[in-house]
Write a protein that holds these residues in place. Structure first.
Motif, short mmCIF file in Angstrom:
data_model
loop_
_atom_site.label_atom_id
_atom_site.label_comp_id
_atom_site.label_asym_id
_atom_site.label_seq_id
_atom_site.Cartn_x
_atom_site.Cartn_y
_atom_site.Cartn_z
N ASP A 18 11.66 65.96 -5.91
CA ASP A 18 12.79 65.20 -5.37
C ASP A 18 12.43 63.73 -5.23
N LYS A 54 0.66 61.27 -5.68
CA LYS A 54 0.91 62.65 -5.26
C LYS A 54 0.81 63.61 -6.44
N ASN A 186 12.68 52.17 0.48
CA ASN A 186 11.30 51.71 0.43
C ASN A 186 10.63 52.19 -0.85
N ALA A 189 7.05 53.59 -1.54
CA ALA A 189 6.70 54.99 -1.31
C ALA A 189 7.62 55.93 -2.08
N SER A 190 8.91 55.61 -2.10
CA SER A 190 9.87 56.65 -2.49
C SER A 190 10.37 56.58 -3.93
N ILE A 211 16.48 44.97 3.80
CA ILE A 211 17.15 45.29 5.06
C ILE A 211 16.56 46.60 5.57
N ASP A 212 15.71 46.50 6.56
CA ASP A 212 14.91 47.65 6.98
C ASP A 212 14.28 47.35 8.34
N ARG A 214 11.61 48.29 9.35
CA ARG A 214 10.17 48.18 9.18
C ARG A 214 9.84 47.07 8.20
N GLY A 231 20.71 52.29 12.25
CA GLY A 231 22.10 52.67 12.52
C GLY A 231 23.05 51.49 12.64
N ASP A 233 23.69 49.14 10.11
CA ASP A 233 24.03 48.54 8.81
C ASP A 233 25.52 48.31 8.64
N TRP A 307 18.39 55.78 1.14
CA TRP A 307 18.89 56.84 1.99
C TRP A 307 18.55 56.60 3.46
N ALA A 574 10.12 58.34 4.29
CA ALA A 574 9.24 58.95 3.29
C ALA A 574 7.87 58.30 3.33
N SER A 575 6.83 59.10 3.14
CA SER A 575 5.49 58.53 3.04
C SER A 575 5.00 58.69 1.61
N LEU A 578 3.38 62.41 0.64
CA LEU A 578 4.13 63.67 0.56
C LEU A 578 5.42 63.46 -0.21
N ASN A 580 8.82 64.82 0.71
CA ASN A 580 9.31 65.54 1.88
C ASN A 580 8.11 66.24 2.49
N1 LIG Z 1 6.62 59.51 -1.82
C1 LIG Z 1 7.82 60.05 -1.58
N2 LIG Z 1 8.87 59.75 -2.37
C2 LIG Z 1 10.09 60.27 -2.10
C3 LIG Z 1 10.27 61.17 -1.04
C4 LIG Z 1 9.14 61.46 -0.21
O1 LIG Z 1 9.23 62.22 0.77
N3 LIG Z 1 7.94 60.89 -0.52
N4 LIG Z 1 11.49 61.70 -0.77
C5 LIG Z 1 12.50 61.62 -1.80
C6 LIG Z 1 13.80 61.85 -1.19
S1 LIG Z 1 14.27 63.44 -0.90
C7 LIG Z 1 14.59 60.84 -0.81
S2 LIG Z 1 16.08 61.18 -0.10
C8 LIG Z 1 14.22 59.45 -1.06
C9 LIG Z 1 14.29 58.66 0.23
O2 LIG Z 1 13.72 57.41 0.07
P1 LIG Z 1 14.34 56.11 0.73
O3 LIG Z 1 15.70 55.88 0.22
O4 LIG Z 1 13.33 55.04 0.57
O5 LIG Z 1 14.59 56.62 2.24
P2 LIG Z 1 13.68 56.72 3.55
O6 LIG Z 1 12.26 56.82 3.19
O7 LIG Z 1 14.28 57.77 4.37
O8 LIG Z 1 13.97 55.35 4.28
C10 LIG Z 1 13.89 54.13 3.58
C11 LIG Z 1 13.73 52.98 4.52
O9 LIG Z 1 14.85 52.91 5.39
C12 LIG Z 1 14.42 52.43 6.63
N5 LIG Z 1 15.43 52.78 7.62
C13 LIG Z 1 15.44 53.75 8.56
N6 LIG Z 1 16.57 53.70 9.27
C14 LIG Z 1 17.31 52.69 8.76
C15 LIG Z 1 18.60 52.15 9.05
O10 LIG Z 1 19.33 52.63 9.91
N7 LIG Z 1 19.01 51.09 8.31
C16 LIG Z 1 18.24 50.53 7.32
N8 LIG Z 1 18.73 49.50 6.65
N9 LIG Z 1 17.03 51.03 7.03
C17 LIG Z 1 16.59 52.10 7.72
C18 LIG Z 1 13.06 53.04 6.84
O11 LIG Z 1 12.29 52.24 7.69
C19 LIG Z 1 12.51 53.10 5.42
O12 LIG Z 1 11.62 52.06 5.14
O13 LIG Z 1 12.90 59.33 -1.54
C20 LIG Z 1 12.49 60.28 -2.50
N10 LIG Z 1 11.14 59.91 -2.88
#
Ligand SMILES: Nc1nc2c(c(=O)[nH]1)N[C@H]1C(S)=C(S)[C@@H](COP(=O)(O)OP(=O)(O)OC[C@H]3O[C@@H](n4cnc5c(=O)[nH]c(N)nc54)[C@H](O)[C@@H]3O)O[C@H]1N2
Ligand SMILES: Nc1nc2c(c(=O)[nH]1)N[C@H]1C(S)=C(S)[C@@H](COP(=O)(O)OP(=O)(O)OC[C@H]3O[C@@H](n4cnc5c(=O)[nH]c(N)nc54)[C@H](O)[C@@H]3O)O[C@H]1N2
Ligand SMILES: [Mo]
Length: 680
Positions: A18, A54, A186, A189-190, A211-212, A214, A231, A233, A307, A574-575, A578, A580
């Protein structure tokens, strides 16, 4: 003793985990074992050259000590409480499947099909592993329907309502943008393959806004970082929309031609001056204005919505408002301009023909409320739970309730997984699953716009079996299989590929080529190559369905849930270790909660101290990492941790409420409000 040089073979694969990127993989195999996983450049230019850390150690997952190697059942009398991993004894597949079939049949006969709940999400994003023979089995049993809402439900609702899930800007095309806005995402990581693309864009002079809450690695390199409160945005995006309308930055001609609802959106945005938005977001009004001006004057400008912004009470409206920006500002029609969220919608394939059974009208259970559902006495009570492609104890909100549900000794739980997860430890029957390196798969990316078919590169490890094999066999044992239906990987893949609209022969294309693009091409320009997939081909800025289903109406802000007792907002992103909770068995270090120095000082918390992160739902015992990487008022703990990663076995999810997002019934992970205190 002579040593025999083992022949190493290098075989092609593709990652179905994912993640948006959908990497091509090159897998080295020796003696039926995976010894190395690396990048394969063909097919997907986005991921050429390197893969994430990973999957680069996926062989440790495939051949590691936590791998489930054979079916097992809970020993008679062994209680579930505590989830003792030693409570199981080995059985044969025949015994295990006979037991599962008998218990599913018994639940259905005695309590009705709805007493059975299948629970699955995105462990594998492959088409073959979900909604195929599993759907056939559970639909024919009349089982409760699990609403897969833990992720992307509010974003999906917004994207469907506004644009019919129009494919977005291709990630490699970000290189052409002069402004990139990373909104709640982010990639470091993701979805790491966007990072070098952004580097190239910056080298060409592009500006970056993040926009984050962190200071993510890219926020540190951004021209502007708006460290908003979780929350908030929605007010931020609405204040930019208001500005665009008021300052002449709105593209009236584009809106008149391609959109409906612009007048209503404009009215709802009117209230949000920069000053009001600044109060809601906790950032300076001047910074918001800078962002609005930059956005108004830049083209091509692209918003990469992630997300992170959906996982709160305002998530659906927030995503809708963010996606409305390029329409209002007229940013479409140029390469590198527009937005990207999920590109999964570029593929209009369904698994219906493979399931060969229409969706049943059985009761629906929102997965974000599974804990509640398992504990409630509602008619019929859930008697049998079948978990696959998911580790709900680690990933669902309200972990305390999920745990209590899984600890019910009168609940019959099947866990079908690759490794002994926290969830699996509470099962009655363990079924070992193959990984994507051991079974055939068909997958599309949701960032990269590619579709691929892959073959297994090694035989199943131990006695592991694929989802297709197990659900097919259960259909047969329960008398639910019918002659002539798709049953093999090949038949199922063909059935899915045959749902391609427009008469494309995707099976033939995939036989001839490594990866194939969707109808709009692998790098469409929005409003040149791809258009809204809504019924009338227009953008609906205030779609009626969304207006009706949001509690206060679309684009109406709901205030922050923090209170005096729990003033800190907990985010759990997400880190890079991992996916998820997947691969969590390989992470040996304990987790730490990130806290801003000012918040730490106010609580007498020092670097590395043992702390308690708590609220009315639960508490997590771990270390503190005092860092300016989180803004004041926000603490962060990675998502997907396992019980072994904290001192008391609870993770961030123990603090996450099971309230639902404004749209789509999604999870409000980032609405967790907590306090942190030093322990001992
Ligand atoms: N390495 C790695 N990669 C992944 C995943 C994983 O677990 N690990 N998961 C996968 C999946 S299933 C998904 S859905 C995607 C998710 O990946 P991303 O879309 O990057 O989502 P998140 O990691 O949930 O959060 C992204 C950023 O949003 C910030 N954030 C938190 N709350 C808010 C808010 O209210 N507003 C704003 N503007 N920012 C906020 C967090 O600090 C974080 O830095 O990544 C995918 N890729
Ligand atoms: N606190 C917090 N929690 C979150 C989030 C958050 O932001 N904060 N985000 C959430 C998000 S974005 C998502 S997408 C969800 C995901 O939550 P889950 O869907 O639970 O994802 P994983 O934790 O990766 O668990 C997938 C499991 O499926 C197994 N699996 C993989 N392939 C197969 C297969 O072919 N067959 C079978 N039978 N099993 C297989 C894996 O071994 C793994 O144990 O988690 C959510 N949890
Ligand atoms: Mo997700």
């Amino acid at each position: 003793m002579t040593t025999r040089a083992l022949a190493t073979r290098t075989l092609p694969s593709a990652c179905p985990l994912d993640c948006p990127d959908h990497c091509g993989l090159s897998v080295e195999v020796e003696d039926g074992r995976v010894v190395r996983v690396g990048a394969r450049d063909e097919g997907n230019p986005l991921t050429a050259g390197f893969i994430c850390g990973k999957v680069a150690r996926f062989q440790d997952h495939v051949h590691g000590p936590d791998r489930l190697l054979h079916p097992a059942v809970r020993r008679p009398g062994a209680r579930k409480r505590g989830g003792d991993p030693a409570a199981f004894e080995r059985v044969s597949w025949d015994q295990a499947l006979a037991l599962v079939a008998a218990r599913l049949d018994e639940a259905r006969t005695r309590h009705g099909g709805e007493s059975i709940l299948p629970l699955s999400y995105g462990g594998s994003n492959g088409y073959l592993t979900q909604d195929t023979l599993d759907a056939r089995l559970f639909r024919r049993l009349g089982a409760s329907r699990c609403l897969r809402t833990v992720c992307a439900a509010p974003s999906g609702a917004a994207a469907t309502g506004l644009y019919g899930k129009m494919p977005g800007v291709a990630l490699p095309d970000f290189e052409h943008a002069s402004l990139v806005v990373l909104w709640g995402v982010n990639p470091s990581a993701s979805g790491i393959h966007l990072v070098p693309v952004l580097d190239r864009a910056r080298e060409r002079g592009a500006k970056l806004v993040v926009i984050d809450p962190r200071r993510t690695p890219l926020a540190r390199r951004a021209h502007l970082h708006l460290a908003v409160r979780p929350g908030s945005d929605l007010p931020l995006a609405l204040s930019v929309i208001r500005f665009l309308f008021e300052s002449g930055g709105a593209d009236a001609r584009f809106l008149a031609r391609h959109a409906t609802g612009a007048g209503t959106l404009r009215k709802r945005a009117e209230f949000w001056t920069f000053a009001r938005a600044a109060r809601a977001c906790g950032v300076a009004a001047g910074e918001i204005e800078r962002f609005a001006q930059l956005y108004a004057e830049s083209s091509p400008a692209v918003v990469r919505a992630g997300w992170g912004l959906e996982r709160n009470r305002n998530g659906g409206s927030a995503v809708a408002a963010v996606l409305a920006l390029p329409a209002v500002a007229g940013k479409f029609g140029v390469r590198g301009g527009g937005y990207t969220l999920s590109n999964g919608g570029a593929w209009r394939l369904t698994t219906d023909r493979a399931a060969a059974e229409p969706e049943s009208g059985a009761r629906a259970v929102n997965m974000n409320r599974v804990g509640e559902a398992l504990l409630s006495a509602r008619d019929p009570r859930i008697e049998a739970l079948f978990v696959y492609n998911m580790n709900p104890l680690a990933t669902l909100p309200a972990q305390g309730k999920v745990r209590a549900g899984l600890e019910r000794d009168d609940l019959f739980t099947v866990a079908f997984d690759q490794v002994m997860t926290d969830t699996a430890r509470h099962a009655d029957v363990l079924l070992p699953a193959t990984t994507f390196l051991e079974h055939a798969e068909l997958r599309r990316g949701y960032g990269a716009m590619t579709l691929r078919r892959t073959a297994p590169v090694i035989p199943p490890v131990g006695e592991a079996r694929s989802n297709v094999a197990v659900f097919g066999e259960l259909c047969r044992r329960l008398g639910l299989a019918r002659p002539g239906e798709p049953e093999t990987d090949e038949e199922i893949a063909r059935a899915i590929l045959s749902t391609a609209p427009g008469g494309r022969d995707l099976a033939a294309e995939l036989a001839a080529s490594d990866a194939v693009p969707p109808d709009c091409g692998a790098s469409p320009v929005q409003f040149a190559d791809s258009f809204p997939l809504t019924a009338d081909g227009k953008i609906h800025l205030v779609p009626e369905a969304l207006e009706r289903s949001s509690p206060l109406g679309l684009y109406r802000f709901q205030d922050d849930p923090s209170c005096e007792k729990f003033p800190l907002a907990l985010v759990s992103p997400a880190s890079s270790r991992l996916v998820n909770s997947s691969l969590g068995e390989l992470v040996k270090e304990k987790a730490a909660v990130e806290i801003h120095p000012a918040d730490a000082a106010a609580r007498g918390i020092g670097q590395g101290d043992s702390v308690r992160v708590f609220n009315d739902l639960g508490e997590v015992h771990c270390r503190a990492r005092v860092t300016e990487l989180v803004r004041e008022g926000v603490v962060a703990l990675s998502k997907g941790l396992w019980s072994r990663h904290t001192d008391n076995g609870a993770t961030a999810n123990a603090l996450c409420p099971d309230t639902l997002t404004d749209l789509g019934g999604g999870a409000c992970f980032n609405d967790a409000r907590v306090e942190v205190a030093r322990r001992g």
